[in-house]
Write a protein that holds these residues in place. Structure first.
Motif, PDB file in Angstrom:
ATOM      1  N   MET A   1       0.892  -1.114  -0.005  1.00 26.12           N
ATOM      2  CA  MET A   1      -0.029   0.155   0.015  1.00 26.12           C
ATOM      3  C   MET A   1       0.990   1.176  -0.012  1.00 26.12           C
ATOM      4  O   MET A   1       1.947   1.435   0.647  1.00 26.12           O
ATOM      5  N   GLN A   2       0.634   2.258  -0.817  1.00 19.86           N
ATOM      6  CA  GLN A   2       1.262   3.557  -0.854  1.00 19.86           C
ATOM      7  C   GLN A   2       0.506   4.584   0.073  1.00 19.86           C
ATOM      8  O   GLN A   2      -0.786   4.721   0.046  1.00 19.86           O
ATOM      9  N   ASP A   3       1.175   5.399   0.723  1.00 20.20           N
ATOM     10  CA  ASP A   3       0.644   6.341   1.527  1.00 20.20           C
ATOM     11  C   ASP A   3       0.125   7.696   0.418  1.00 20.20           C
ATOM     12  O   ASP A   3       0.638   7.732  -0.660  1.00 20.20           O
ATOM     13  N   ALA A   4      -1.125   8.153   0.595  1.00 23.41           N
ATOM     14  CA  ALA A   4      -1.664   9.257  -0.022  1.00 23.41           C
ATOM     15  C   ALA A   4      -0.794  10.326   0.714  1.00 23.41           C
ATOM     16  O   ALA A   4      -0.514  10.370   1.783  1.00 23.41           O
ATOM     17  N   ILE A   5      -0.473  11.437  -0.219  1.00 26.51           N
ATOM     18  CA  ILE A   5       0.545  12.467   0.155  1.00 26.51           C
ATOM     19  C   ILE A   5      -0.438  13.578   0.122  1.00 26.51           C
ATOM     20  O   ILE A   5      -1.394  13.821  -0.803  1.00 26.51           O
ATOM     21  N   PHE A   6      -0.580  14.572   1.276  1.00 26.04           N
ATOM     22  CA  PHE A   6      -1.313  15.650   1.261  1.00 26.04           C
ATOM     23  C   PHE A   6      -0.325  16.817   1.416  1.00 26.04           C
ATOM     24  O   PHE A   6       0.650  16.850   2.276  1.00 26.04           O
ATOM     25  N   ILE A   7      -0.598  17.906   0.381  1.00 26.08           N
ATOM     26  CA  ILE A   7       0.129  19.206   0.550  1.00 26.08           C
ATOM     27  C   ILE A   7      -1.010  20.072   0.570  1.00 26.08           C
ATOM     28  O   ILE A   7      -1.818  20.242  -0.089  1.00 26.08           O
ATOM     29  N   ALA A   8      -0.946  20.939   1.635  1.00 24.02           N
ATOM     30  CA  ALA A   8      -2.102  21.669   2.078  1.00 24.02           C
ATOM     31  C   ALA A   8      -1.719  23.228   2.383  1.00 24.02           C
ATOM     32  O   ALA A   8      -0.433  23.347   2.890  1.00 24.02           O
ATOM     33  N   ALA A   9      -2.785  23.987   2.401  1.00 24.50           N
ATOM     34  CA  ALA A   9      -2.319  25.502   2.715  1.00 24.50           C
ATOM     35  C   ALA A   9      -2.186  25.249   4.394  1.00 24.50           C
ATOM     36  O   ALA A   9      -2.798  24.515   4.968  1.00 24.50           O
ATOM     37  N   SER A  10      -1.453  26.208   4.797  1.00 23.76           N
ATOM     38  CA  SER A  10      -1.184  26.176   6.259  1.00 23.76           C
ATOM     39  C   SER A  10      -2.477  26.440   6.916  1.00 23.76           C
ATOM     40  O   SER A  10      -3.405  27.175   6.401  1.00 23.76           O
ATOM     41  N   PRO A  11      -2.857  25.680   8.278  1.00 30.90           N
ATOM     42  CA  PRO A  11      -3.822  26.144   9.005  1.00 30.90           C
ATOM     43  C   PRO A  11      -4.243  27.727   8.947  1.00 30.90           C
ATOM     44  O   PRO A  11      -3.406  28.559   9.327  1.00 30.90           O
ATOM     45  N   GLY A  12      -5.674  28.007   8.763  1.00 26.55           N
ATOM     46  CA  GLY A  12      -6.032  29.380   8.674  1.00 26.55           C
ATOM     47  C   GLY A  12      -5.603  30.081   7.582  1.00 26.55           C
ATOM     48  O   GLY A  12      -6.043  31.385   7.395  1.00 26.55           O
ATOM     49  N   THR A  13      -5.101  29.492   6.556  1.00 24.68           N
ATOM     50  CA  THR A  13      -4.824  30.178   5.095  1.00 24.68           C
ATOM     51  C   THR A  13      -5.471  29.465   3.955  1.00 24.68           C
ATOM     52  O   THR A  13      -5.944  28.344   4.332  1.00 24.68           O
ATOM     53  N   SER A  14      -5.594  30.149   3.107  1.00 25.04           N
ATOM     54  CA  SER A  14      -6.041  29.449   1.833  1.00 25.04           C
ATOM     55  C   SER A  14      -4.960  29.742   0.664  1.00 25.04           C
ATOM     56  O   SER A  14      -4.311  30.893   0.665  1.00 25.04           O
ATOM     57  N   TRP A  15      -4.999  29.058  -0.500  1.00 28.30           N
ATOM     58  CA  TRP A  15      -4.295  29.645  -1.706  1.00 28.30           C
ATOM     59  C   TRP A  15      -4.891  30.193  -2.625  1.00 28.30           C
ATOM     60  O   TRP A  15      -6.344  29.953  -2.786  1.00 28.30           O
ATOM     61  N   PRO A  16      -4.380  31.142  -3.476  1.00 26.67           N
ATOM     62  CA  PRO A  16      -4.988  31.818  -4.455  1.00 26.67           C
ATOM     63  C   PRO A  16      -5.579  30.990  -5.811  1.00 26.67           C
ATOM     64  O   PRO A  16      -6.092  31.510  -6.641  1.00 26.67           O
ATOM     65  N   LEU A  17      -4.938  29.864  -5.796  1.00 30.44           N
ATOM     66  CA  LEU A  17      -5.039  28.992  -6.916  1.00 30.44           C
ATOM     67  C   LEU A  17      -6.430  28.461  -6.930  1.00 30.44           C
ATOM     68  O   LEU A  17      -6.900  27.441  -6.244  1.00 30.44           O
ATOM     69  N   THR A  18      -7.127  28.450  -8.013  1.00 34.50           N
ATOM     70  CA  THR A  18      -8.585  28.051  -8.168  1.00 34.50           C
ATOM     71  C   THR A  18      -8.275  26.595  -8.993  1.00 34.50           C
ATOM     72  O   THR A  18      -7.476  26.411  -9.440  1.00 34.50           O
ATOM     73  N   ILE A  19      -9.730  25.802  -8.800  1.00 31.65           N
ATOM     74  CA  ILE A  19      -9.749  24.525  -9.643  1.00 31.65           C
ATOM     75  C   ILE A  19      -9.202  24.993 -11.254  1.00 31.65           C
ATOM     76  O   ILE A  19      -8.643  24.071 -11.826  1.00 31.65           O
ATOM     77  N   GLU A  20     -10.208  25.872 -11.654  1.00 31.27           N
ATOM     78  CA  GLU A  20      -9.794  26.154 -12.983  1.00 31.27           C
ATOM     79  C   GLU A  20      -8.352  26.289 -13.439  1.00 31.27           C
ATOM     80  O   GLU A  20      -7.869  26.014 -14.445  1.00 31.27           O
TER      81      GLU A  20
END
Length: 132
Positions: A1-20
């Motif tokens: 089994m391979q671990d899923a990798i999560f790269i996330a905005a730091s808690p309390g923040t969001s990224w300006p990158l939209t899905i589109e």
């Protein structure tokens, strides 16, 4: 089994990158990528699911609007270049954290991280591998 990798905005923040915007960029990076717009009702989030061929196998990922990137079906070594590429899409100095599925403690991704930095960070987080 391979671990899923999560790269996330730091808690309390969001990224300006939209899905589109992410979809345009992932199509530039992986010309044969398959994408689909999805909705996750539990968290009330839109996301883009995608599949790419890495090392002859289909690998899966998801980008959640302004929030996080999940990469699956491969060890960190397969995804580090993609993670560094992704972080470069964000404005300089944008904080991010990383986590692997078997170790839910998040750690900061160093600003300006290289593929080697990311690989070391994720390998240190990953649990033992099953031989199955």
């Amino acid at each position: 089994m391979q671990d899923a990798i999560f790269i996330a905005a730091s808690p309390g923040t969001s990224w300006p990158l939209t899905i589109e915007e992410f979809e345009v960029r992932i199509r530039e990076r992986y010309l044969e990528v398959l994408t689909s717009a999805e909705y996750e009702p539990v968290g009330d989030h839109d996301y883009l699911a995608f599949e790419v061929d890495l090392d002859g196998e289909r690998r899966h990922g998801s980008y959640f609007d302004h929030s996080h990137l999940i990469l699956s079906d491969a060890p960190p070594a397969f995804w580090t270049d993609t993670i560094v590429w992704f972080l470069a899409l964000l404005p300089a100095g944008t904080p991010a954290v990383a986590m692997v599925e078997t170790n839910p403690d998040t750690v900061p991704v160093p600003l300006g991280a290289t593929a080697d930095n990311v690989r070391e960070l994720l390998d240190a987080r990953s649990g033992p591998r099953s031989s199955c």
